[in-house]
Write a protein that holds these residues in place. Structure first.
Motif, PDB file in Angstrom:
ATOM      1  N   ILE A 134     -12.786  -3.276  -6.020  1.00 17.39           N
ATOM      2  CA  ILE A 134     -13.312  -3.045  -4.529  1.00 17.39           C
ATOM      3  C   ILE A 134     -14.735  -2.730  -4.486  1.00 17.39           C
ATOM      4  CG2 ILE A 134     -13.264  -0.943  -2.825  1.00 17.39           C
ATOM      5  CD1 ILE A 134     -10.352  -0.144  -3.881  1.00 17.39           C
TER       6      ILE A 134
ATOM      7  N   ILE B  87       0.874  -1.244   0.179  1.00 19.95           N
ATOM      8  CA  ILE B  87      -0.128   0.109  -0.187  1.00 19.95           C
ATOM      9  C   ILE B  87       0.941   1.308   0.099  1.00 19.95           C
ATOM     10  CG2 ILE B  87      -1.652   1.335   1.393  1.00 19.95           C
ATOM     11  CD1 ILE B  87      -2.642  -1.468   2.270  1.00 19.95           C
TER      12      ILE B  87
ATOM     13  N   ARG C  39      -6.169   4.030   1.489  1.00 17.03           N
ATOM     14  CA  ARG C  39      -5.302   3.083   2.140  1.00 17.03           C
ATOM     15  C   ARG C  39      -6.303   1.970   2.840  1.00 17.03           C
ATOM     16  NH1 ARG C  39       0.121   5.665   4.333  1.00 17.03           N
ATOM     17  NH2 ARG C  39       0.065   3.444   5.318  1.00 17.03           N
TER      18      ARG C  39
ATOM     19  N   ILE D 160      -9.395  -1.305 -10.484  1.00 17.03           N
ATOM     20  CA  ILE D 160      -9.330  -1.424  -8.972  1.00 17.03           C
ATOM     21  C   ILE D 160     -10.612  -0.944  -8.475  1.00 17.03           C
ATOM     22  CG2 ILE D 160      -8.423   0.243  -7.221  1.00 17.03           C
ATOM     23  CD1 ILE D 160      -5.828   0.420  -8.614  1.00 17.03           C
TER      24      ILE D 160
ATOM     25  N   LEU E  49      -8.238  -0.243   0.564  1.00 13.20           N
ATOM     26  CA  LEU E  49      -7.330  -1.200   0.118  1.00 13.20           C
ATOM     27  C   LEU E  49      -6.800  -2.343   1.137  1.00 13.20           C
ATOM     28  CD1 LEU E  49      -4.595   0.746  -2.256  1.00 13.20           C
ATOM     29  CD2 LEU E  49      -6.645  -0.745  -2.877  1.00 13.20           C
ATOM     30  N   ARG E  50      -6.506  -2.081   2.512  1.00 14.82           N
ATOM     31  CA  ARG E  50      -6.183  -2.861   3.391  1.00 14.82           C
ATOM     32  C   ARG E  50      -7.314  -4.129   3.551  1.00 14.82           C
ATOM     33  NH1 ARG E  50      -4.185  -6.502   4.762  1.00 14.82           N
ATOM     34  NH2 ARG E  50      -3.151  -7.192   6.214  1.00 14.82           N
TER      35      ARG E  50
ATOM     36  N   TYR F 252      -1.255  -6.143 -10.822  1.00 15.46           N
ATOM     37  CA  TYR F 252      -1.002  -4.832 -10.510  1.00 15.46           C
ATOM     38  C   TYR F 252       0.368  -4.573 -10.879  1.00 15.46           C
ATOM     39  CZ  TYR F 252      -5.104  -4.464  -7.697  1.00 15.46           C
ATOM     40  OH  TYR F 252      -6.380  -4.505  -7.222  1.00 15.46           O
TER      41      TYR F 252
ATOM     42  N   ASN G  66       2.524   1.477  -3.358  1.00 12.72           N
ATOM     43  CA  ASN G  66       1.758   1.802  -4.474  1.00 12.72           C
ATOM     44  C   ASN G  66       1.389   3.423  -4.419  1.00 12.72           C
ATOM     45  OD1 ASN G  66      -0.558   1.264  -6.397  1.00 12.72           O
ATOM     46  ND2 ASN G  66      -1.581   2.138  -4.631  1.00 12.72           N
TER      47      ASN G  66
ATOM     48  N   TYR H  99      -9.405  -4.767   1.541  1.00  8.13           N
ATOM     49  CA  TYR H  99      -9.629  -5.592  -0.023  1.00  8.13           C
ATOM     50  C   TYR H  99      -8.384  -6.485  -0.038  1.00  8.13           C
ATOM     51  CZ  TYR H  99      -9.007  -6.497  -4.949  1.00  8.13           C
ATOM     52  OH  TYR H  99      -9.101  -7.225  -6.134  1.00  8.13           O
ATOM     53  N   TYR H 100      -7.144  -6.330   0.247  1.00  5.51           N
ATOM     54  CA  TYR H 100      -6.171  -7.169   0.270  1.00  5.51           C
ATOM     55  C   TYR H 100      -6.193  -8.451   1.190  1.00  5.51           C
ATOM     56  CZ  TYR H 100      -3.457  -3.633  -2.024  1.00  5.51           C
ATOM     57  OH  TYR H 100      -2.734  -2.568  -3.009  1.00  5.51           O
TER      58      TYR H 100
END
Length: 233
Positions: free
Chosen positions: A216, A133, A164, A212, A167-168, A182, A136, A170-171
């Motif tokens: 998400i 993250i 962020r 992306i 994304l966290r 990616y 990126n 999602y990861y």
């Protein structure tokens, strides 16, 4: 200690608390809705409540914490209802910054972009979500910086910071095994920028943002019931 020294010491304390809490909030170590008690934070950081309070004010200005009517402070909830407008702004910034970067040449900044891409690829291989993250973010901020518009750079950096936490979450669905696409998409964007191909850079940035956003959105749709049940979400 003089008044000036006291001010500098307190300012340094405020900044260190701010930086630590900001990182924990953005990386989801402190989840949405987590309480931020001044007394406990004062004990944790070994400081008076004044720099703690000032750090919380700065975090509130960033939209990362909020004060409730009872005056308790918590980590700001994630407002999923605002995601469509966030995605619209994010997509626009992907496009304008990548287009601008492709129209300019700066070997020094290109080296920075390449360095951040190496860091990103290494983080993906290591399955280090926090490093992914961060790398990126720095990769896209470096592209924005190459574009030469500081207003775009500042705004895009803030958008990436706000994203962020999303994304966290999602990861986690990948068990931190981020798809290799990616990394490959970043490489393609670098090639278009290096070639000065503005239209190709725009196309790649648009596609990068779209996938992306789509992923998400799929995550949120699949986990919305769970998210609603989680405190603060």
């Amino acid at each position: 200690m003089t008044a000036g020294e006291l001010t500098r010491t307190r300012g340094s304390g405020t900044q260190s608390v701010y930086a630590a809490l900001r990182n924990e909030i953005l990386s989801m170590v402190l989840g949405p809705g987590s309480p931020l008690d001044e007394v406990r934070l004062s004990e944790r950081f070994g400081m008076s409540r004044t720099p703690i309070r000032e750090a919380l004010v700065k975090l509130a200005a960033d939209g990362l914490v909020t004060t409730l009517p009872n005056r308790n402070t918590i980590v700001a909830p994630i407002d999923f209802a605002e995601l469509p407008t966030y995605f619209e702004a994010l997509t626009l910034m992907y496009r304008v910054t990548t287009r601008a970067a492709a129209s300019r040449g700066n070997a020094q900044v290109m080296e920075e972009i390449l360095a951040q891409q190496r860091a990103f690829a290494e983080a993906v291989t290591a399955r280090d979500a926090y490093a992914m993250i961060e790398a990126n973010r720095e990769f896209h901020v470096a592209i924005a910086r190459l574009g030469g518009n500081p207003y775009y750079t500042t705004f895009f950096a803030r958008l990436l910071d706000e994203g962020r936490r999303i994304l966290r979450l999602y990861y986690q669905t990948f068990d931190d095994r981020l798809p290799r696409q990616y990394v490959e998409e970043h490489e393609q964007m670098i090639a278009a920028i290096a070639a000065g191909d503005v239209e190709e850079a725009d196309r790649l940035a648009t596609a990068h943002a779209a996938q992306i956003v789509r992923q998400i959105q799929d995550y949120v749709a699949r986990h919305m019931n769970r998210a609603v049940e989680m405190p603060g979400l």
